[in-house]
Design an enzyme around this catalytic site. Structure first.
Site, PDB file in Angstrom:
ATOM      1  N   GLU A   1       8.215  14.588  17.596  1.00 49.91           N
ATOM      2  CA  GLU A   1       8.625  14.667  16.195  1.00 49.91           C
ATOM      3  C   GLU A   1       7.718  15.641  15.455  1.00 49.91           C
ATOM      4  OE1 GLU A   1       9.949  11.535  12.788  1.00 49.91           O
ATOM      5  OE2 GLU A   1       7.994  11.168  13.709  1.00 49.91           O
TER       6      GLU A   1
ATOM      7  N   GLU B   1       9.790   0.799  10.886  1.00 45.22           N
ATOM      8  CA  GLU B   1      10.743   1.914  10.847  1.00 45.22           C
ATOM      9  C   GLU B   1       9.919   3.153  11.139  1.00 45.22           C
ATOM     10  OE1 GLU B   1      12.281   5.106  10.030  1.00 45.22           O
ATOM     11  OE2 GLU B   1      12.377   4.551   7.906  1.00 45.22           O
TER      12      GLU B   1
ATOM     13  N   CYS C   1      12.418  10.998   8.850  1.00 41.89           N
ATOM     14  CA  CYS C   1      12.334  10.348  10.159  1.00 41.89           C
ATOM     15  C   CYS C   1      13.615  10.524  10.963  1.00 41.89           C
ATOM     16  CB  CYS C   1      12.003   8.870   9.994  1.00 41.89           C
ATOM     17  SG  CYS C   1      13.077   8.002   8.845  1.00 41.89           S
TER      18      CYS C   1
ATOM     19  N   LYS D   1       0.842  -1.200   0.000  1.00 42.90           N
ATOM     20  CA  LYS D   1       0.000   0.000   0.000  1.00 42.90           C
ATOM     21  C   LYS D   1       0.877   1.251   0.000  1.00 42.90           C
ATOM     22  CE  LYS D   1      -1.832   2.588   3.251  1.00 42.90           C
ATOM     23  NZ  LYS D   1      -1.925   3.934   2.603  1.00 42.90           N
TER      24      LYS D   1
END
Length: 497
Positions: A400, A269, A303, A193
């Protein structure tokens, strides 16, 4: 019958055309979604619709899984030798290289990253990853184990079967390559996806997979939303492994669904809040340039972005002055302009999220040293932003942000900085700037991070593993280590007497 997306570019950096289906790619064919519904793909530089793509549903995931199982049992997996899998992966890499600039233009169009960065960074690593794993395809094997003269013991590293893969919007093509490369090299069939925000390069890749000659059903691409297609992949009883790249919040949901269904093997991840540490003996110009790259690369939508910049108090003022000048020099603008370094954030949702963090920083008492505002009236552009005078418990220090927002923090000594750098729930990456090799190694060893860069930042290679400590994920991508994610070890024990 799904529609065809056709687009023509006439820009300073690229002139060309593209054409491919907007459907789901299931069983080697492009098809409409079972509900006949579509998803708008938005150009983040303008906020306008680029095209519509077919929307997948859990029923379509079922169809994709069935096609993948058929391929695995008849024409792939142990039915296809590693040398042939390697040949097909090499062919795919060749085709991707032929479409190199077209890929870069698509990344700029639906993601907003600049064409030049997409071409010079994303494409090289994406194609290089496919080539790297093409080389591994016929080298995945077990070993013999000595236990006695009358026994023969050996292991086989076999493909798992049908694997699910869910990729993010920040590096659409690169994350696709990181996922499908090791999975195909080891003989697995895939249901993938892409992000609903950035599906275009995945659909072009489906076209090239078809052209390369992969057996139907080996790779299936189901467009859709995370709450439907992503959920269906995570909890599907006939998918034996799932790989996800994205936020820690969603990673928890993927892991939970995988555990509650059939205890899938999971690799994650996830997020990060990476420190960049500038010691007092660092080459200041090197540190400034790489720290800027660490936080502003890909508009901060990385990230492993070095969003916490720790600077020794002896050089703090000098660093901040140079870092401010560097930040001001970075051109924010049209992804297809020759001089743009930073394009728009990927979506209105992400734009609002980043601006919310900037407002939070101001409300909590940090000093907005630079930027913090929208650029222009069209698109989702945010100026490079620096906060100073922060406190450890502020949201902009702990959470984040995933945007071009960095905090610059003073530290006193080596022990102090190790404590501050490791004071986070994340552990994806870190960067260290010093001219003292002993200090560099000592610091790198003490940091709780899956990757530590020394005198550089955000450098990645297909043969070097990447992944996180703590809540930054489970498992490793890239390199030989990624092969373990997609194999099951079988022990064979034979009595010779």
């Amino acid at each position: 019958m799904p529609s065809t997306f056709e687009y023509t570019w006439d820009t300073p950096v690229y002139k060309g055309k593209t054409s491919f289906s907007t459907g789901l790619f299931i069983g080697g064919k492009f098809v409409d979604g079972s509900n006949g519904t579509t998803i708008d793909v938005i150009n983040p530089a303008t906020g306008k619709v680029i095209t519509k793509i077919a929307e997948g549903t859990p029923k379509d995931v079922d169809l994709a899984v069935a096609a993948a199982h058929k391929a695995f049992e008849t024409s792939w997996g142990l039915k296809c030798p590693g040398s042939e899998r390697g040949r097909l992966l090499s062919k795919l890499a060749d085709l991707m290289e032929e479409h190199n600039d077209e890929y870069a233009a698509l990344e700029a169009l639906d993601n907003g990253k600049t064409f030049n960065w997409a071409k010079n960074a994303d494409l090289g690593l994406s194609i290089g990853t496919i080539r790297y794993y093409a080389g591994w395809a016929d080298k995945v094997h077990g070993s013999t184990i000595e236990t006695g003269e009358d026994k023969l013991n050996y292991t086989r590293h076999e493909p798992i079967g049908v694997v699910g893969q869910i990729i993010p919007w920040n590096f659409p093509l690169m994350m696709l390559a990181w996922k499908i490369g090791p999975a195909l090299a080891t003989g697995n069939a895939i249901v993938l996806k892409p992000s609903e925000f950035t599906p275009l390069t995945a659909l072009l890749t489906a076209k090239l997979i078809q052209e390369a000659g992969f057996p139907p059903g080996v790779v299936n691409i189901v467009n859709g939303y995370g709450s439907t297609v992503g959920q269906a992949i995570s909890e599907h009883m006939a998918i034996e492994k799932v790989a996800f790249t994205g936020s820690t919040l969603v990673g928890r949901k993927v892991m939970e669904a995988s555990a509650k269904s059939n205890l899938k093997k999971v690799t994650l991840e996830l997020g990060g809040k990476s420190p960049s540490i500038v010691f007092d003996d660092a080459d200041l110009n090197v540190a400034v340039n790489w720290a800027a790259h660490g936080i502003y690369f890909n508009h901060g939508q990385t990230c492993c972005a070095g969003s916490r910049i720790f600077v020794h108090e002896k050089i703090y003022d000098a660093f901040l002055e140079k870092f401010t000048a560097k930040s001001k020099s970075l051109k924010v603008g049209d992804p297809f302009a020759t001089d743009s370094f930073q394009g728009p954030q990927v979506s209105e949702i992400q734009f609002n999220r980043v601006m919310g963090y900037i407002e939070s920083g101001k409300q909590e008492g940090a000093t907005l040293h630079l930027g913090g505002h929208r650029i222009g009236n069209e698109g989702y552009y945010i100026s490079p932003t620096i906060f100073t005078d922060t406190k450890p418990d502020m949201r902009i220090v702990r959470e984040e942000i995933f945007g071009p927002v960095g905090v610059v923090i003073k530290f006193k000594d080596d022990d102090d900085i190790i404590h501050q750098a490791n004071d986070t729930v994340y552990g994806l990456a870190a960067a260290v700037f010093t001219t003292n090799v002993n200090r560099a190694i000592k610091t790198a060893h003490a940091l709780h991070a899956g990757t530590v860069w020394v005198n550089c930042s955000n450098t990645l290679y297909a043969n070097v593993p990447f992944g996180g400590y703590k809540q930054s994920g489970i498992g490793r991508e890239l390199g030989e280590y990624a092969l373990d994610n997609y194999t099951a070890v079988k022990a064979i024990q034979i009595n010779l007497t």
